[in-house]
Design an enzyme around this catalytic site. Structure first.
Site, short mmCIF file in Angstrom:
data_model
loop_
_atom_site.label_atom_id
_atom_site.label_comp_id
_atom_site.label_asym_id
_atom_site.label_seq_id
_atom_site.Cartn_x
_atom_site.Cartn_y
_atom_site.Cartn_z
CB SER A 169 2.52 2.02 1.11
OG SER A 169 3.07 0.78 0.77
CG ASP A 375 -3.86 -2.60 -0.06
OD1 ASP A 375 -3.24 -3.12 -1.00
OD2 ASP A 375 -3.31 -2.01 0.87
CG HIS A 435 -1.40 0.08 -1.44
ND1 HIS A 435 -1.29 -0.56 -0.22
CD2 HIS A 435 -0.23 0.76 -1.62
CE1 HIS A 435 -0.11 -0.29 0.31
NE2 HIS A 435 0.55 0.51 -0.52
#
Length: 457
Positions: A169, A375, A435
């Protein structure tokens, strides 16, 4: 008049006194003696005056190989403000899960792992003065260079071991900048380590490309209708206009608006995995405790940092783990400054770092991009879009490669991922993962680590 130090968590005077006295007794952390558990160390590094970074190192735990035969991986969490020592460790790749049970897919089978709570203020890291929170990638990178110089100076056994930076991320955006600065520092001889490459997982490299792909991705997965697609596209164009005018603070605010539009049109799709549903609810007392100055930041924090500081993990870190570590100052609460970390980085949040990836490739640093199929927040379409913008001379040759299907084991018949690589650039498409790839597909994530670090299975 600026905000004084006492607006930060606890009393700075007490913090420094406690840290000084405890660290005299535990200068490099505590080595565990139990033969069943991996050897581990932890400690603090003062990266600037009154700014303290916490780290936690696990030596590789492989039944047939010594840690000297395996690489060292530094793991960087996202947010900014999410704790690698907490979330990455206990929810994703560390030796134990948050129930304190052994994790079958821990990366310690393939590498030693160095978790770092960065930027300062994240997790158990803290500042004594609220003016010291990082406000941009430049400060994040410079702090990490101080940390890495200190780490490799004191942990000489890792100076020649292949070193990789893995990330997730917003951690990927930080990893790119850190990797470039580290490469330059190694070249100059100011940091002694064997830096090999970086892996950018579901990474916030180009926020605009992610935002522009949200509508098409949701539409293609039957999570938006024509009306919803038009609304998401309209707010995405507002964000693009703001970024094109270098109005990055406004872009962050509009980004929050875009997520609201998506939630309204998708019946609250989960931004981290479109196949699961989790409706965030903010209680009144939580909202009062956030202390964020702008309402849109409250919403963003709730979605993207608070999500990784859930009660069960919070209780573990501030309870049993705090007691085990023994060096956390009394005034420091795990995650207690994370809201400030997030708020201070808001202006820098939407800035792209595609140029840094280009510089890494030009410097012959190995770069891996990996992304979860499910994601949304950093969907694969957006990742592919910024990759097409690279100025790397070998991009055409990379693009012409055919991807190869990957399986978690020779016996498996289910496709777990696709993979493509050319020269010093690689991409992994991880199927059935959101994610947090290691949480969703632990076996495939471990296989990927071995491939990236060039280990035979």
């Amino acid at each position: 008049m600026g905000r004084g130090p006492r607006s930060c968590e606890g009393s700075p005077t007490v913090c420094l006194f406690v840290l000084f006295n405890v660290c005299l007794s535990y200068p490099q952390g505590v080595v565990l003696k139990q033969p069943q558990e991996p050897k581990e160390l932890w400690g603090y590094v003062q990266v600037r005056s009154k700014a303290h970074m916490f780290w936690w190192l696990y030596y590789a735990n492989n039944p047939t190989k010594d840690f000297t035969e395996l690489p060292l991986i530094m793991w960087l969490q996202g947010g900014p403000g999410a704790s690698g020592c907490g979330f990455g460790n206990f929810e994703e790749i560390g030796p134990l899960d948050k129930e304190m049970k052994p994790r079958n897919t821990t990366w310690l089978q393939a590498a030693s792992i160095l978790f770092v709570d960065n930027p300062v203020g994240t997790g158990f890291s803290y500042v004594d003065d609220c003016s010291l929170f990082a406000k941009n990638l430049t400060t994040v990178v410079s702090d990490m260079m101080v940390f890495l110089r200190d780490f490799f100076t004191h942990r000489t056994e890792f100076q020649t071991i292949p070193f990789y930076i893995f990330s997730e991320s917003y951690g990927g955006k930080m990893a790119a900048g850190i990797a470039l600065a580290l490469h330059e520092a190694v070249q100059k001889g100011s940091i002694k380590c064997n830096f090999v490459g970086t892996a950018l997982g579901d990474s916030w490299i180009s926020p605009l490309d992610s935002v522009l792909s949200w509508g098409p991705y949701l539409y293609s997965t039957s999570l938006l209708d024509d009306h919803g697609l038009a609304e998401v596209t309209a707010v995405a164009k507002e964000i693009m206009d703001a970024i094109n005018k270098n109005q990055y603070g406004l872009a962050t605010e509009l980004w929050s608006k875009a997520e609201g539009v998506i939630e309204e049109n998708t019946d609250n799709v989960n931004f981290y995995n479109i196949m699961t549903k989790e409706v965030p609810e903010m209680k009144a007392n939580e909202q009062e405790n956030l202390h964020l100055s702008k309402s849109y930041l409250i919403r963003l924090y709730q979605r993207h940092v608070k999500n990784m500081h859930k009660n069960s993990l919070n209780e573990l870190m501030n309870g049993p783990i705090r007691k085990k570590l023994k060096i956390i100052p009394d005034c420091v609460k795990w995650g207690g400054q994370s809201t400030k970390v997030f708020e201070n980085m808001a202006e820098d949040f939407m800035r792209p770092v595609i140029d840094i990836v280009d510089q890494l490739l030009a410097a012959n640093v190995n770069v891996t991009v990996y992304n979860g199929q499910l994601d949304l927040i950093v969907d694969t379409m957006g990742q592919e879009a910024w990759i097409r913008k690279l100025k790397w001379p070998s991009l055409d040759q990379f693009s012409q490669q055919r991807w190869k299907a990957l399986y978690v084991s020779p016996e498996s018949t289910e496709t777990a991922a696709f993979h493509k690589a050319y020269e010093n650039f690689a991409f992994f498409w991880i199927l059935k993962a959101g994610h947090m790839v290691p949480s969703d597909q632990g076996e495939m994530a471990l296989k990927m680590v071995r491939m990236v670090t060039q280990q035979k299975h």
